[in-house]
Design a protein around this motif. Structure first.
Motif, short mmCIF file in Angstrom:
data_model
loop_
_atom_site.label_atom_id
_atom_site.label_comp_id
_atom_site.label_asym_id
_atom_site.label_seq_id
_atom_site.Cartn_x
_atom_site.Cartn_y
_atom_site.Cartn_z
N ASP A 78 0.88 -1.17 0.00
CA ASP A 78 0.00 0.00 0.00
C ASP A 78 0.92 1.22 0.00
O ASP A 78 1.47 1.60 1.04
N ILE A 79 1.10 1.82 -1.17
CA ILE A 79 2.07 2.91 -1.34
C ILE A 79 1.38 4.24 -1.07
O ILE A 79 0.41 4.59 -1.74
N LYS A 80 1.88 4.97 -0.11
CA LYS A 80 1.34 6.28 0.24
C LYS A 80 1.96 7.34 -0.68
O LYS A 80 2.99 7.13 -1.29
N ASP A 81 1.33 8.51 -0.72
CA ASP A 81 1.86 9.61 -1.52
C ASP A 81 3.11 10.17 -0.86
O ASP A 81 3.19 10.27 0.36
N PRO A 82 4.10 10.57 -1.68
CA PRO A 82 5.33 11.13 -1.10
C PRO A 82 5.09 12.52 -0.51
O PRO A 82 4.28 13.30 -1.01
#
Length: 160
Positions: A78-82
């Motif tokens: 689950d990749i979060k926004d940078p």
């Protein structure tokens, strides 16, 4: 009565090994020399730290490559926004474990909608499917392999 469990599990030790390999590659790559880029893992959360956002993208590619080599399914990420500031960029990646209750309800509804002679019930973060016939259980597995739940599924504890 035959039964099996549908789970979504990831081997955290393999994730840790992949993160360690990614750390080593970042420390030796020429385009990361003299930068403050790092990976940090805290249980099921990986934090990527870099100076700029494009470095985070390169680090994410390295992490994906290492996870694939270690046979970890990328659908569990689950990749979060940078988050970027003046001289730092941070991005978090959460490794999902277990089946969420909303997804489990959809799975149970899908089994009931297939009109098979099986019962599905939610047990914590997994779904147990029971039926009188082994062939019906195999049809349920085939049904879930064709469905897209955006997470890796494993079928365990098959009992006759």
């Amino acid at each position: 009565m035959p039964s099996f469990d549908i789970v979504s599990e990831v081997d955290i030790q393999e994730v840790r090994n992949a993160v360690d390999q990614a750390k080593r590659e970042v420390s030796t790559r020429f385009d990361f020399k003299g930068t403050k880029c790092s990976f940090e893992q805290n249980d099921a959360e990986i934090t990527l730290k870099g100076e700029q956002e494009f470095q985070l993208n390169q680090m994410m590619d390295i992490l994906r490559q290492k996870l694939v080599k270690r046979k970890v399914d990328l659908a569990c990420m689950d990749i979060k926004d940078p988050e970027s500031s003046l001289n730092a960029a941070i991005q978090k990646v959460v490794i999902r474990q277990g089946i969420e209750s909303d997804t489990a309800r959809k799975m149970v509804k899908m089994v009931k909608g297939a009109k098979l002679k099986v019962q599905a019930q939610i047990q914590g973060d997994q779904v147990r499917v029971t039926g009188k016939n082994r062939d019906d259980l195999q049809q349920v597995i085939a049904l879930f392999k064709n469905a897209d739940f955006d997470l890796p599924l494993q079928y365990i504890n098959f009992r006759d």
